[in-house]
Design a protein around this motif. Sequence first.
Motif, PDB file in Angstrom:
ATOM      1  N   PHE A  79      70.385  70.020   5.305  1.00 43.45           N
ATOM      2  CA  PHE A  79      69.947  68.988   6.428  1.00 43.45           C
ATOM      3  C   PHE A  79      70.626  68.831   7.646  1.00 43.45           C
ATOM      4  O   PHE A  79      71.226  68.522   8.703  1.00 43.45           O
ATOM      5  N   LEU A  80      72.624  68.624   7.384  1.00 46.21           N
ATOM      6  CA  LEU A  80      73.315  68.622   8.468  1.00 46.21           C
ATOM      7  C   LEU A  80      73.053  69.717   9.846  1.00 46.21           C
ATOM      8  O   LEU A  80      73.005  69.506  11.252  1.00 46.21           O
ATOM      9  N   GLU A  81      72.246  71.607   9.928  1.00 45.38           N
ATOM     10  CA  GLU A  81      71.949  71.877  10.335  1.00 45.38           C
ATOM     11  C   GLU A  81      69.995  71.236  11.195  1.00 45.38           C
ATOM     12  O   GLU A  81      70.576  71.870  12.451  1.00 45.38           O
ATOM     13  N   TYR A  97      77.857  60.624   7.709  1.00 47.86           N
ATOM     14  CA  TYR A  97      79.402  60.582   6.898  1.00 47.86           C
ATOM     15  C   TYR A  97      78.643  61.555   5.415  1.00 47.86           C
ATOM     16  O   TYR A  97      77.486  60.851   4.886  1.00 47.86           O
ATOM     17  N   VAL A  98      79.776  62.481   5.423  1.00 43.87           N
ATOM     18  CA  VAL A  98      78.905  63.505   4.612  1.00 43.87           C
ATOM     19  C   VAL A  98      79.359  61.952   2.856  1.00 43.87           C
ATOM     20  O   VAL A  98      80.620  62.408   3.225  1.00 43.87           O
ATOM     21  N   ILE A  99      78.454  62.028   1.341  1.00 42.78           N
ATOM     22  CA  ILE A  99      79.087  61.158   0.816  1.00 42.78           C
ATOM     23  C   ILE A  99      78.841  62.489  -0.184  1.00 42.78           C
ATOM     24  O   ILE A  99      77.527  63.010  -0.662  1.00 42.78           O
ATOM     25  N   SER A 100      79.630  62.448  -1.390  1.00 40.54           N
ATOM     26  CA  SER A 100      79.514  63.511  -2.392  1.00 40.54           C
ATOM     27  C   SER A 100      80.908  63.135  -2.873  1.00 40.54           C
ATOM     28  O   SER A 100      81.444  62.595  -3.204  1.00 40.54           O
ATOM     29  N   SER A 101      80.247  63.962  -4.716  1.00 43.50           N
ATOM     30  CA  SER A 101      81.053  63.661  -6.097  1.00 43.50           C
ATOM     31  C   SER A 101      81.738  64.949  -5.834  1.00 43.50           C
ATOM     32  O   SER A 101      82.448  64.570  -6.568  1.00 43.50           O
ATOM     33  N   ARG A 110      83.797  72.053   5.109  1.00 48.33           N
ATOM     34  CA  ARG A 110      82.549  72.551   5.709  1.00 48.33           C
ATOM     35  C   ARG A 110      82.481  71.069   6.489  1.00 48.33           C
ATOM     36  O   ARG A 110      81.916  71.057   7.052  1.00 48.33           O
ATOM     37  N   SER A 111      82.317  70.158   4.911  1.00 47.65           N
ATOM     38  CA  SER A 111      81.736  68.663   5.465  1.00 47.65           C
ATOM     39  C   SER A 111      82.731  68.470   7.142  1.00 47.65           C
ATOM     40  O   SER A 111      81.920  67.626   7.696  1.00 47.65           O
ATOM     41  N   SER A 112      83.499  68.156   6.531  1.00 43.99           N
ATOM     42  CA  SER A 112      85.042  67.286   7.630  1.00 43.99           C
ATOM     43  C   SER A 112      84.920  68.284   8.785  1.00 43.99           C
ATOM     44  O   SER A 112      84.844  67.814  10.578  1.00 43.99           O
ATOM     45  N   ASN A 113      85.040  69.863   9.228  1.00 45.90           N
ATOM     46  CA  ASN A 113      84.567  70.608  10.712  1.00 45.90           C
ATOM     47  C   ASN A 113      83.184  70.721  10.938  1.00 45.90           C
ATOM     48  O   ASN A 113      83.461  71.331  11.884  1.00 45.90           O
ATOM     49  N   ASN A 114      82.533  69.911  10.188  1.00 45.77           N
ATOM     50  CA  ASN A 114      80.758  70.163  11.124  1.00 45.77           C
ATOM     51  C   ASN A 114      80.819  68.778  12.467  1.00 45.77           C
ATOM     52  O   ASN A 114      80.916  67.977  12.261  1.00 45.77           O
ATOM     53  N   ASN A 116      79.073  67.246  13.914  1.00 41.28           N
ATOM     54  CA  ASN A 116      77.829  65.982  13.822  1.00 41.28           C
ATOM     55  C   ASN A 116      78.481  65.462  12.476  1.00 41.28           C
ATOM     56  O   ASN A 116      77.873  64.140  12.235  1.00 41.28           O
ATOM     57  N   VAL A 117      79.505  65.767  11.887  1.00 45.20           N
ATOM     58  CA  VAL A 117      80.361  64.621  10.452  1.00 45.20           C
ATOM     59  C   VAL A 117      80.932  63.870  10.997  1.00 45.20           C
ATOM     60  O   VAL A 117      81.864  65.047  11.666  1.00 45.20           O
ATOM     61  N   VAL A 118      81.774  62.710  11.170  1.00 46.92           N
ATOM     62  CA  VAL A 118      81.952  61.580  11.155  1.00 46.92           C
ATOM     63  C   VAL A 118      83.573  61.915  10.374  1.00 46.92           C
ATOM     64  O   VAL A 118      84.510  62.080  10.136  1.00 46.92           O
ATOM     65  N   SER A 119      83.030  61.651   8.700  1.00 46.87           N
ATOM     66  CA  SER A 119      84.070  61.877   7.317  1.00 46.87           C
ATOM     67  C   SER A 119      82.936  62.037   6.288  1.00 46.87           C
ATOM     68  O   SER A 119      81.795  61.944   6.108  1.00 46.87           O
ATOM     69  N   PHE A 120      84.116  62.720   5.376  1.00 50.51           N
ATOM     70  CA  PHE A 120      83.609  62.845   4.058  1.00 50.51           C
ATOM     71  C   PHE A 120      84.038  61.571   3.016  1.00 50.51           C
ATOM     72  O   PHE A 120      85.276  61.018   3.682  1.00 50.51           O
ATOM     73  N   HIS A 121      83.280  61.097   2.260  1.00 47.31           N
ATOM     74  CA  HIS A 121      83.898  60.540   1.439  1.00 47.31           C
ATOM     75  C   HIS A 121      83.190  61.166  -0.611  1.00 47.31           C
ATOM     76  O   HIS A 121      82.543  61.614  -0.271  1.00 47.31           O
ATOM     77  N   VAL A 122      84.413  60.201  -1.139  1.00 46.43           N
ATOM     78  CA  VAL A 122      83.928  60.319  -2.079  1.00 46.43           C
ATOM     79  C   VAL A 122      83.211  59.402  -3.031  1.00 46.43           C
ATOM     80  O   VAL A 122      83.468  58.748  -2.310  1.00 46.43           O
ATOM     81  N   LYS A 123      81.915  59.634  -3.853  1.00 46.38           N
ATOM     82  CA  LYS A 123      81.320  58.609  -4.661  1.00 46.38           C
ATOM     83  C   LYS A 123      82.262  57.700  -5.017  1.00 46.38           C
ATOM     84  O   LYS A 123      82.831  58.582  -5.550  1.00 46.38           O
TER      85      LYS A 123
END
Length: 137
Positions: A79-81, A97-101, A110-114, A116-123
Amino acid sequence: MSTEEPAKFETVMIIDDNMIDLYIASRMITQNNFGNKVLLHTTAEEAIKYLQHNQDTISELPQIIFVDIYMPLMSGFEFLEAFDKLPDSLKNYTKVYVISSTIDNEDIDRSSNNKNVVSFHVKPITKEFLDRIFNKM
């Protein structure tokens, strides 16, 4: 007499193949006055099509997108690509924002270095997380 505050953002999009996670996130967003309108997508393809279709209509675009990493057919990374190929005007308007478990450090990096991603957050999405987003804007 209580006056309800206006929502912090007009439109928020959630992309997650897990219906329970979608429900929890959308309730958290609406109950905490974070988003006025919540767009729910169970596939990343649906979300990309929506963004492509509405790319020239700012009023229809989400200001915030929460995307899960692990989904069938098109992952959050795919999706980010695809998101990266959208016009700059859309990418500048919309924050992802990437949200993942996941607890995989490689996925988190990988998420944090994209770009287009502001930040990564755990669900799951929490009120504190939503407040942090709003306070950084």
